[in-house]
Design a protein around this motif. Structure first.
Motif, PDB file in Angstrom:
ATOM      1  N   UNK C 248       0.820  -1.216   0.000  1.00  0.00           N
ATOM      2  CA  UNK C 248       0.000   0.000   0.000  1.00  0.00           C
ATOM      3  C   UNK C 248       0.854   1.265   0.000  1.00  0.00           C
ATOM      4  N   UNK C 249       1.981   1.228   0.742  1.00  0.00           N
ATOM      5  CA  UNK C 249       2.811   2.440   0.812  1.00  0.00           C
ATOM      6  C   UNK C 249       3.447   2.751  -0.538  1.00  0.00           C
ATOM      7  N   UNK C 251       2.081   1.825  -3.386  1.00  0.00           N
ATOM      8  CA  UNK C 251       0.925   2.247  -4.171  1.00  0.00           C
ATOM      9  C   UNK C 251       0.679   3.744  -3.942  1.00  0.00           C
ATOM     10  N   UNK C 252       0.723   4.109  -2.695  1.00  0.00           N
ATOM     11  CA  UNK C 252       0.524   5.510  -2.347  1.00  0.00           C
ATOM     12  C   UNK C 252       1.561   6.401  -3.023  1.00  0.00           C
ATOM     13  N   UNK C 255       0.720   6.720  -6.590  1.00  0.00           N
ATOM     14  CA  UNK C 255      -0.457   7.561  -6.763  1.00  0.00           C
ATOM     15  C   UNK C 255      -0.107   9.024  -6.514  1.00  0.00           C
ATOM     16  N   UNK C 258       1.374  10.215  -9.516  1.00  0.00           N
ATOM     17  CA  UNK C 258       0.344  10.412 -10.541  1.00  0.00           C
ATOM     18  C   UNK C 258      -0.469  11.674 -10.242  1.00  0.00           C
ATOM     19  N   UNK C 259      -0.604  12.016  -8.942  1.00  0.00           N
ATOM     20  CA  UNK C 259      -1.391  13.192  -8.563  1.00  0.00           C
ATOM     21  C   UNK C 259      -0.614  14.476  -8.775  1.00  0.00           C
ATOM     22  N   UNK C 261       2.430  15.007  -7.268  1.00  0.00           N
ATOM     23  CA  UNK C 261       3.430  15.177  -6.221  1.00  0.00           C
ATOM     24  C   UNK C 261       4.594  14.279  -6.587  1.00  0.00           C
ATOM     25  N   UNK C 271       4.263   3.370   7.843  1.00  0.00           N
ATOM     26  CA  UNK C 271       3.192   4.349   7.730  1.00  0.00           C
ATOM     27  C   UNK C 271       3.519   5.603   8.534  1.00  0.00           C
ATOM     28  N   UNK C 272       4.214   5.414   9.675  1.00  0.00           N
ATOM     29  CA  UNK C 272       4.520   6.555  10.537  1.00  0.00           C
ATOM     30  C   UNK C 272       5.450   7.552   9.859  1.00  0.00           C
ATOM     31  N   UNK C 274       5.200   8.436   6.806  1.00  0.00           N
ATOM     32  CA  UNK C 274       4.506   9.038   5.661  1.00  0.00           C
ATOM     33  C   UNK C 274       4.513  10.559   5.694  1.00  0.00           C
ATOM     34  N   UNK C 275       4.235  11.107   6.883  1.00  0.00           N
ATOM     35  CA  UNK C 275       4.114  12.563   6.996  1.00  0.00           C
ATOM     36  C   UNK C 275       5.404  13.234   6.541  1.00  0.00           C
ATOM     37  N   UNK C 278       5.825  12.912   2.843  1.00  0.00           N
ATOM     38  CA  UNK C 278       4.946  13.814   2.094  1.00  0.00           C
ATOM     39  C   UNK C 278       5.471  15.250   2.174  1.00  0.00           C
ATOM     40  N   UNK C 279       5.990  15.579   3.385  1.00  0.00           N
ATOM     41  CA  UNK C 279       6.487  16.935   3.574  1.00  0.00           C
ATOM     42  C   UNK C 279       7.688  17.191   2.656  1.00  0.00           C
ATOM     43  N   UNK C 283       6.512  19.464  -4.611  1.00  0.00           N
ATOM     44  CA  UNK C 283       5.190  19.670  -5.180  1.00  0.00           C
ATOM     45  C   UNK C 283       5.293  20.280  -6.579  1.00  0.00           C
TER      46      UNK C 283
END
Lengths: 207, 259, 286, 286
Positions: C248-249, C251-252, C255, C258-259, C261, C271-272, C274-275, C278-279, C283
């Motif tokens: 899933x990570x 995949x994310x 995605x 693809x979005x 980013x 998962x922890x 992730x933030x 993402x930061x 962008x």
């Protein structure tokens, strides 16, 4: 080790079937009565039968390297009683013939007599006797399982001797021959089956 | 362990080319040969029966020759041992028993061995082409009471589960050196068996719930896929039986020494 | 300056194996377990994971191919198998298959007793194993009175008590709830920190991605890809062949790309994280 | 204008149940299954999920509390249980506990035969069920020759052949690989589309989040939260009580928020929708 398919002359095959059939039918009728009254016992009987089959097919550490194996009927007779064991033992023999090509269909009657009738009744008799004379459970179970195993092979030897008497020394000589080859090599295995059965029995009664 | 042999036989019975044939066809063919092997004189019937049964399994049902021989190995060992016992006579005089060999005893050994070989081949024809449960379904024709057949069907199912448990349990014990010597092996075998029974009885109780959720009425009635009997197969089997019998009778009448 | 690569603890080469009835189970597996390894053997049901594990501790003998232990050719006689199994422990998938009648304590003592150790050593090992698995308080319980997760731990304790260099675990997280999985992984981390090489089989891509250092992807009796999880598990072609999906990570991360980013490499493994990931992501667009 | 709520197919009220030995299994469960339901009964191992399912089809009788079927009080005599089980089918977790007959075909025929249907109807239902589960080619196989996933399907077929209005499944995805889970969910979707109400138990939060319309969260014999997955599974307090974690997609949404991307509600339910969701997310900071 059972008498192999086709090994017995027709008359003997028929004869042993005639001897065994009524006894198994008696056990079967008792079983059917139980099952009709309590349908849920069907599942427990089937599970127990599978247990006996696996026991008889478990290769215990073999000393002789022969095709001998434990009978499992001693433990079965002590746990489930001899009349149930006649039926379960017969089913085990049928399964051995059809799933392992071990034993046979025309020799089923003879094999049932030695393994599913004599074995369980000897075991049960020895176990009850042991209890009656105050032997410890361990000794009684050991003797029951070992003697059930041994008696099965002695009966098998006798059945073969009756079918093929020695041209010179007749039944007695032939019995000696077969017993030497089949039953004597079974002695250490009978002892091992006795010991394993004691372990099983002790654990099952403790937990 | 016997588990491997059983697995092989069961797998062949379920997947051979004749496995979808009506069980009665194969029972007729194999059972007939088995009967003939017992009632006809071993010479010349036994070799013919052996040939016919082996051909049916290997050519008809397309069972691999290697598997066939592997399964035949155990009965062959019994036969060889038995043949020696039959061929040797015990001479009880002169104090200690003596072993002798006579033409009579050799003839008996040869006949019995040949006949048993033919019979085993016939049994294997049934065992390797008819799945056990299909055979059990036919048992009601022998007037076996329904509860006994149901117990046998369930026992087959539990047996397959129990063998898996036993094989894996033994493997787990071997991983922890449970079979390093005879004493430990006896202990381990006992432990294994003692663990198996409660697990199987437990399985039985859970199966009870499983059946109850399907509105079990106490009986275990099921319906097998509809298969049709092939008259051609049946008449072929009968023709084969008849010709083996005919050849045998002709041989016995024409060859004087055979009598 | 040439430094010899450390000898692999187990080295399997070209393993072939066929089940009864001629069904091929392994067709040419090469696989090595080095000291300190954390390998996930990943594959769909029936890919051959269990069969590989059974070969790695000598429970099955390959019909073709070789196995080396510490550089020496593996033997299959009684004595060689003994040594093998003291070094390589295997935990089977179903704990019910390996817990025998009696209490947890008795069961865990089974292996050390078979090693022929004196009683004080046996007791020390049992205590050690029970504590390593966090089940010291269950010592006196009979096995059939344990919950599924407790059974799993008791089964592992039985192998840990033999102090293997390599611990093989067949689907150790199967049937465990998230809490149970977390506990188990923490235990495995502790064992790895103490120097045990670990190989576990699983079909859980998210687990393999988060836990393993190396992923070996199996399909139809072959290892079709091996390497760091972020490489192997981002390769859609091999994943498709193995009938598995992306973690899933990952995949994310795809995605997110693809979005619009653009992801900062490497993908986050937990998962922890992730933030933070993402930061740090650059962008584009928006 | 008042419209009566449609009668629930099953309505359990204040169920209590105690295992032999006095261990409480359920302590006051209220639960309703309505037509068209897609409910995930979510909880850690030992939370009481299986016990609830066994009550919903009458396999267990509550020590306190009531069950209504289509508004009528449930009975436990033979005839009532028979009607009950025709309407409510239960697939046990371990398919080996359910498959008993010689072949898959025979096994699937068992339920319809018990309903007393004539042979042609039984055959029609067996054919229908085998096709619904995609295992028509396995009809003549014995259970022990099936893979785990095939066994699972055969066990479900045995219940589907009884054409229940409600299908209860105990941990139906346990032990299945991702491909197997995908196939199973597709089958369940088809059954739901045909009008069967579905209740499945699981401890897989990601599965529950992606599949269910309603999630009932269980802990220690109680249902501690019930509602749409995006609400229940975003509530950290109840998740912690149930010893479960957030679904990864919700985790992502939270992390995205923490990273400064304010999430657009609602959270995406499938990984494939992530890109769109991220694209629609309002970007703050950066």
């Amino acid at each position: 080790m059972h008498i192999m398919e086709g090994y017995l002359p027709v008359a003997h095959a028929v004869g042993w079937t005639a001897v065994s059939a009524p006894i198994v039918a008696w056990g079967g009728m008792r079983l059917v009565r139980t099952v009709r009254a309590h349908p849920e016992t069907k599942m427990l009987l089937a599970a127990s039968g599978a247990f006996c089959f696996v026991l008889s097919a478990l290769k215990i550490p073999s000393v002789t390297g022969s095709c001998s194996h434990p009978t499992g009927t001693g433990l079965g007779a002590v746990l489930f009683g001899p009349s149930v064991m006649t039926v379960l033992g017969s089913l085990v023999l049928l399964f051995q013939a059809l799933l392992l090509a071990h034993g046979g269909l025309t020799t089923l009657g003879a094999n049932v007599f030695s393994m599913a009738i004599v074995g369980p009744f000897v075991a049960w008799g020895v176990f009850r006797l042991g209890q009656a004379i105050g032997a410890s459970a361990v000794v009684a179970v050991f003797m029951a399982a070992a003697l059930a195993d041994l008696s099965t092979y002695i009966v098998t030897s006798a059945q073969l001797a009756v079918a093929f008497p020695d041209p010179v020394s007749g039944f007695a000589g032939s019995f000696v021959k077969f017993a030497t080859v089949f039953a004597l090599t079974q002695v250490p295995l009978a002892i091992i089956e006795g010991l394993v059965t004691v372990v099983v029995f002790t654990i099952l009664t403790n937990y | 362990m016997a588990a491997a042999a059983m697995d092989l036989i069961d797998r062949i019975a379920q997947t051979n080319r004749w496995s979808r044939r009506h069980p009665a066809e194969k029972l007729m063919l194999g059972g007939g040969l088995l009967l003939l092997s017992l009632i006809l004189p071993a010479i010349p019937a036994a070799p013919l029966i052996l040939l016919a049964a082996a051909a049916a399994v290997l050519v008809g049902a397309r069972v691999s020759g290697r598997d066939y021989l592997a399964i035949l190995a155990a009965p062959l060992a019994f036969l060889a041992l038995g043949a020696v016992v039959l061929a040797v006579s015990v001479q009880p005089d002169a104090g200690a028993p003596w072993l002798t060999v006579s033409t009579d005893s050799i003839a008996t050994a040869a006949t019995v061995t040949l006949r048993a070989l033919a019979a085993v081949a016939s049994l294997l024809l049934i065992v390797l082409t008819v799945p056990l449960t299909a055979l059990l379904r036919q048992a009601h024709r022998l007037r076996v009471p329904a509860p006994i057949i149901e117990i046998a069907v369930m026992m087959y199912r539990f047996t397959m589960l129990a063998f898996g448990m036993a094989v894996r349990g033994r493997q787990a014990q071997a991983n922890r050196l449970g079979y390093r010597n005879l004493r430990r092996a006896i202990h381990s075998s006992g432990l294994l068996a003692a663990t198996l029974l409660p697990r199987l009885l437990d399985r039985g109780r859970r199966m009870e719930i499983g059946l109850a959720t399907r509105a079990c009425t106490g009986e275990l009635r099921t319906l097998a896929p509809a298969v049709t009997l092939s008259p051609a197969f049946l008449s072929g089997a009968v023709a084969l039986h008849a010709s083996i019998a005919a050849v045998t009778v002709a041989w016995v009448t024409l060859v004087p020494s055979a009598a | 300056m040439t430094v010899a690569a450390p000898e692999a603890l187990i080295e399997a080469h070209d393993l072939h194996y066929t089940f009864a009835g001629g069904i091929p189970a392994l067709s040419g597996v090469d696989f090595a377990v080095r000291s300190g390894a954390r390998v996930a053997l990943l594959g769909a049901n029936g890919a051959g994971k269990t069969t590989v594990l059974l070969h790695l501790n000598g429970s099955l003998k390959p019909s073709r191919g070789t196995l080396r232990l510490g550089g020496e050719m593996a033997g299959y006689d009684r004595a060689a198998l003994m040594r093998w199994r003291t070094r390589v422990g295997l935990v089977l998938q179903d704990p019910d298959d390996q817990l025998f009648a009696g209490t947890v304590y008795e069961d865990v003592s089974f292996g050390p007793l078979n090693l022929g150790l004196p009683e004080p050593d046996v007791r020390a090992r049992v205590t050690f194993a029970l504590e390593a698995l966090g089940i010291a308080d269950l010592a006196a319980r009979p096995a059939h009175m344990l919950s599924f997760g407790q059974k799993r731990r008791a089964a592992i304790a039985g192998i840990v008590a033999m102090r293997p260099q390599v611990l093989l675990l067949d689907e150790p997280t199967a049937g465990l709830d998230p809490h149970g999985v977390g506990q188990l992984l923490a235990t495995l981390d502790a064992l790895a920190a103490a120097g045990t090489a670990l190989v576990l089989s699983t079909h859980d891509v998210d687990l393999a991605y988060g836990w393993a250092e190396t992923v070996a992807l199996m399909e139809r009796g072959r290892i079709i890809a091996e390497g760091p999880p972020e490489t192997v598990l981002a390769d859609d072609a091999v994943l498709a062949r193995a009938r598995l999906r992306r973690p899933l990570l990952i995949e994310l991360a795809f995605q997110a790309r693809a979005a619009g980013l653009i992801s900062a490499q490497p993908f986050p493994r937990r998962a922890a994280d992730l933030a933070a990931w993402l930061r740090s992501a650059q962008i584009v667009g928006a």
